[in-house]
Design a protein around this motif. Structure first.
Motif: not given
Lengths: 346, 346
Positions: B124-131, B144-149
DNA sequence: CTGTTAGCGCCTTCAC
DNA sequence: GTGAAGGCGCTAACAG
């Protein structure tokens, strides 16, 4: 495959012992070597392996938490406190949201044992004898939150449930209520339900108000208990002007059932919650409730847990007095808008 | 101190290899020895050490879950699904309720890595590049659940947010609403907020209803966003008959603010939620909302995760099409009592 | 069927 | 200051 301490050692041209020292910030190496090693680590993208570390070091920096899936909000708040403090101290948290099934908690404890957690926090449910035995066997520190053990002397962190319920009920009485219904806990359990039940009854007794058993309902702290309870009271045909409950969720169930029944709160019936979770502020109307400092309790729990660990106290045989690390937190009546004052004509 | 496989071996008069086989139910030993060993195990109270096991075996039977502490109920429902399925498959779950701070998630991933989790579910959160980089580096399956990269091709489990919001909004329109306010997600983020925002606008456009930007408010999915949003709309002075939101909690905030402002729902204003958490059924009135099958999504996530693991697919470079293990779950409009039909006079 | 022997990655004396 | 060596508890080939 994965890069280990050995690779780093080779890359930096030193022995693994030195690398280990540097990683763990122990003394005994030159400024120069440190630079090299650190560089090698970054270069190779080395990450320590917690398993290997735990295997030899005998600590995993992990604490296990067992909590029944009662209320999302209740858990969330508590977990927040636990998580924050654990994090601050460099610990990770393993939570087992014990589902419906009773058997799970024991199994989860077993898993905790296998994973070598450094301690366990047990929340809000009554411990069964097998659980207690296992816990003792594990030789790890244990802290109980919002619950107690009857057979063992595990330190706990909780509020004085009886007194809290007493105060809440007394408030209701002071506001002029006499026909007060009560929705208690599961099977009136010995842990939280029992004390709250007693608190309610004691307050009534102290005010010389007889309690009407038709206006008592025992539920399971959930929303549904609130609606079922209210229906039961309505069905009894006996009048009541207020209902005291043992959880915010239950109270909200009452609110909901009142709304459905066309009863308005607090005009027709006053409602008292317990916990002061976020649900209380989100309720319509905002719920007057007995506040447990959930986040502080969570933080306190890990604090005491680690204290226990320092003292290497893993023995919790029953004694007369509560464990010295037990803490009773202060509850507080959180006044909002679900309780109205009644002016009785004499 | 603690009893190991070696102790068991000695007690049973066999080698540790045999004990290991028996513990792991591999083939190759006599009925007799098995009896003896099992007896010795019970007698000594032996428990396998998961750390040692993980160290050699290269699997820890643990999956890490990262989820922002958005809503207690949202998390709870999702976690329930994850937990249940993971348990069924013999896995434990490490949850990191990422607190407020953004830095935590990355740190938690790092911890997951050190603890050698077998996979991670990111919610449910936006992935940051470092992540994203770290995740790739970890060489573990990711769902990923309820979110996308945006940059990577991690498989996801989610509903079609745009379509869901489109459907919800369209329902509102079909019920005769035209002045519809909208409370969106954080900064209108690209992940969930964006699509829902687009869905809302597309529905309006398709119905040739101009959207009034004064009736748009971007919040953070929390309760407070709902109350703030409603206040903003009220302050604008522009009329509106309905407000669509991106979460149940936000919708409940709207309900609450309406109540405070003396507006009744759905008579004066209709409200649409999103998620269908338990909060929706507890709301007063019960909330009409767009349902995400949260528990099923959680279960599906671990299912796909383990599938990924079987295939040893740990590479998620960006591609044209979504990962083949991605799943779009069906949303559904859950009709309850916060939306009223409006009969417009021509 | 069962035992021996290597490690897994790391920390920790103990020498140098 | 730094290296060598011995495990931590367990699994996984190999030998019998």
């Amino acid at each position: 495959m994965t890069v280990t301490i050995k690779d780093v050692a080779k890359e930096a041209g030193v022995s693994i012992a030195t690398v280990s020292r540097i990683i763990n910030k122990q003394a005994g190496y030159g400024k120069m070597t440190e630079q090299n090693v650190l560089a090698a680590i970054k270069q190779l993208g080395y990450t320590p392996n917690a398993l290997a570390r735990g295997l030899v070091g005998r600590e995993t920096k992990t604490i296990g938490v067992i909590m029944p899936k009662v209320s999302g909000l209740f858990s969330a708040k508590l977990l927040e406190g636990i998580d924050k403090e654990a994090r601050r101290r460099g610990f990770s948290v393993f939570v087992s949201h014990t589902q419906v099934n009773e058997g799970h908690a024991l199994k989860d404890l077993q898993v905790f044992r296998e994973k070598q957690v450094d301690g366990v926090i047990y929340i809000s449910d009554e411990l069964t004898p097998p659980q207690e035995d296992l816990l003792m066997d594990m030789k790890v520190p244990v802290i109980l939150v919002a619950t107690r053990s009857l057979r063992m002397n595990f330190p706990y962190v909780k509020v004085d449930d009886e007194q809290a319920m007493y105060d809440g009920t007394t408030y209701l009485i002071d506001q002029g209520h006499r026909e007060i219904a009560f929705i208690g806990g599961e099977n009136n359990d010995a842990i939280a339900g029992g004390p709250r039940d007693r608190g309610f009854r004691r307050a009534m007794a102290d005010a010389t108000i007889p309690v009407n058993e038709l206006l008592i309902y025992y539920g399971n702290y959930q929303f549904e208990s609130g609606v079922d309870g209210l229906h039961a009271f309505l069905a009894s045909g006996d009048p009541f002007t207020a209902v005291a409950t043992v959880s915010d969720e239950t109270a909200i169930g009452v609110l909901s059932a009142c709304w459905t029944a066309g009863l308005s709160v607090p005009e027709d019936v006053s409602v008292l919650g317990y916990d002061n979770t976020k649900a209380a502020v989100m309720a319509i109307p905002p719920l007057t409730t007995i506040s447990q400092p959930l986040d502080a309790m969570g933080g306190r729990a890990v604090e005491q847990l680690l204290k226990l660990r320092e003292h290497e106290e893993y023995d919790f045989k029953q004694t007369e007095t509560p464990h010295s690390l037990s803490t009773t937190m202060l509850h507080q009546l959180k006044l909002r808008e679900t309780i109205k004052r009644i002016n009785r004509e004499v």
